[in-house]
Each structure stands twice: as structure tokens, then as C-alpha cells.
Design an enzyme around this catalytic site. Sequence first.
Site, PDB file in Angstrom:
ATOM      1  N   ASP A 191       0.858  -1.166   0.000  1.00 59.46           N
ATOM      2  CA  ASP A 191       0.000   0.000   0.000  1.00 59.46           C
ATOM      3  C   ASP A 191       0.908   1.233   0.000  1.00 59.46           C
ATOM      4  OD1 ASP A 191      -2.279   1.654   0.326  1.00 59.46           O
ATOM      5  OD2 ASP A 191      -1.972   1.655   2.493  1.00 59.46           O
ATOM      6  N   ASP A 193      -0.108   5.041   1.034  1.00 61.37           N
ATOM      7  CA  ASP A 193      -0.279   5.969   2.151  1.00 61.37           C
ATOM      8  C   ASP A 193      -0.195   5.249   3.491  1.00 61.37           C
ATOM      9  OD1 ASP A 193      -0.740   7.595   0.026  1.00 61.37           O
ATOM     10  OD2 ASP A 193      -2.728   8.270   0.648  1.00 61.37           O
TER      11      ASP A 193
END
Length: 405
Positions: A191, A193
Site C-alpha cells: 500500500d 499511504d
Amino acid sequence: MTTLRTTLLITLTGRDRPGVTSRLFGILAGYPLTVMDIEQVVIRGRLVLGVLLGCDAPPDLTGIHAGVSALAADLGLEAEITAGSDRPGSSSSTSAESARRGRLHVTVLGSPLAPAAITAIAGRIAASGANIDRIGRLAQRPVTCIEMDVSGGNPAGLRADLARAAAEQGVDVAVQRGGLHRRAMRLIVMDMDSTLIQDEVIDLLAARAGCAPEVAKVTESAMRGEQDFASSLRERVALLAGLEAGVLDEVRGELRLTAGARTLIGTLGGLGYKFGIVSGGFVQVIEPLAAELGIGYVAANVLEIVAGKLTGRLLGPVIDRAGKADALRRFAADAGVPLSQTVAIGDGANDLDMIAAAGLGVAFNAKPVVRDAADTSLSVPYLDAVLYLLGISSEEVAAADLPSS
């Protein structure tokens, strides 16, 4: 009638120095012995060397004892020789082989790692009927990480037991199958963020658009389950309408990589691993960073830009929870890597399907629901701690002379 085979366990302890192992086996080479097992550990210059030997005919115990004792005296070591017996193919032999086949790696990380945590973890392992065969250190600073080779344990049951103990002690624990399984991993998908970077890109954009409170309100609504990710993302992006596209460059320049990100990527990249980013964020921000880091795969949302400004709309399908898992599968297929040899790292509910699909799912400073669903979780703020889950020590990283961050 099956004859018993004599076994000898030779243990040398004391200050380590070059040549101990070669000199010991030089003595043993003069006798009709076979090596059954060997273990050597050095801690702060102190050596513990254990060798288990077998002999089908009665060995010359006097000669072996004299030779090993003379070597120990010459090197300033303590020697112990214990004789025993073993029937080839007996339950002790087959159980040892079975234990090797059923081995688990238990990785424990703490900052700091207190004795009470080791007591709790070791106690749960013993209570489960499993045995700790070996303990070694993978890292000391800024995170202390030890790894235990465990035999006779049930992976699912032990993982659940140790997860509870880890939560009580404030440490991280991973339970994985032993053998070459970890070294077979070849694709790492992360991922963006709050995983690869410390920031939330949409919050940075919202601050420049003057709509940070409104965006935060929609985000909180989605986190309460009042909106799905796709609809909440479209609503937040709509608030960015009219923002100059040049702001994307400014935001890219402000992104802060998570500590250890470059070390993780540089180390595994040097070993032939491939990397991907799967994000609910935006391609225009992610792709330049991915190119800089040498990350070959990116799946993210596309902001529509017209006449140099954001329109407040997205182009194409939204990369949501299901989209992330689909992207992982696409990346793996393109890289020619089975899903069983992939690692997925994320922190939010949007990462759950991706984490479940991967061979190893890692919850990184994640929400409780993600920690509970993942194979293992990391609560330390260092992304390169993932290396320890793959059995790579900090000494090996340092020896590779790679840049760190």
C-alpha cells in the site's frame, strides 16, 4: 536383531577464535564417525559448539576423549563428551526427521525486547507441546529481533496463542512455515499511504485546496462504515475541483518515505525481488516515486486534469479493496510469480483482500481488523523490519552496503 548405534555429543564452550571448528573435525576425521548434527553459536565472542556423531562400531572413546581434551586445553575451552545410543530408524530418529519437516520460524520483534516478553512467548510455545530447537538474533538496533526454530507445533494454533501473548507484552510475533518457504518469496506489493510513505496524499491535496475539514469529515464517515471506499473517494476528489495540477508536483516533493523503505527495496531488489504499489491514491503522485525507487508495478486511481486543473473527477474504475487484490494477481501473473510467493503489506481495511490473497500478508502499523486478519503484523515504524520476516538479518543488510532510509 537390530544393533544399536553409539552416539557421541561433543560440546565446546569458551572464548571464540579462528580455527576451532576445523581443528576439532581434524581430530574427529581419524575415527570412523558420521556427523548427525552440528550447531555453533557465538555471542559477544563466546562460543558454544555442539556436534552429534554416530558410529556403527564401538568407537575409541579413550582416543577421542584424549584428542578433544587436548584441543580444548590448547585453546582455553571447556569440553564435554556424552555417549549415548540410537537404533537406526527408531522412533527417536524418525521423530527428529518429522520435527525437521514440521519446523516453524517464530520471529519476535520488540523495541525494546524485554525478558518478560521472551518468557511469555517461550512459555506459550512449551504449553502448546512444541519445542524450541534454536534461537538466533536477526537485529539489535533500532529494533531487537530474535528468531526461534520451533518443532512439533501446529501453525494456526500457535499463531493464535502467540498473537495474544504478543499483544499482552507489546511486541510483534510472526509464525511461518520453516524451510525454504520464506526464501521463495519473489514479489512484494505495498500500500502507499501510511505504509510506503508516512503521509496521506489526499489530505495534503485537500490542505492546498482549502477543503481539509470537509475531506476529513468524509474520511471519518467512511471509516465508520457509512460509505464504501469508492463513493467516499469520489466525494473527496470532487472537493479538489479547480486545484492547479502543478500542486501535484509540490505534494510529490513533500512525501516522506517510511523509515527503512529504501533499505527494504534496495536489499530485496538486489536479490531479484520485484515490487509493486497498489493504492487507493493517485497515479500522478505515485508513478514518479515508484520510478525513483525502481518499483516496476503501480495500480492507483487517475485524477482527471483539464486545462491544467483538477476537475474533481476520476478516470476509470476506482482501485478499492477488490481492485487491490486484482492488481496483486495481475502483477504476479506478469512477473511469473505464484501467489504463494508474494508478500502484501498494508494498514487499512482496503488492504484486507490483497493481504488474504498473498502468500504472506503483513499488517503494518495497521487497524485492529487488519492485524487480526493478516498472517503477521508489525507495530514498529520501520518498513525494513519486513526483511526479518524473510529471515534476512541486519548484519546481512549491512554487509550488502546498501543505502538506508
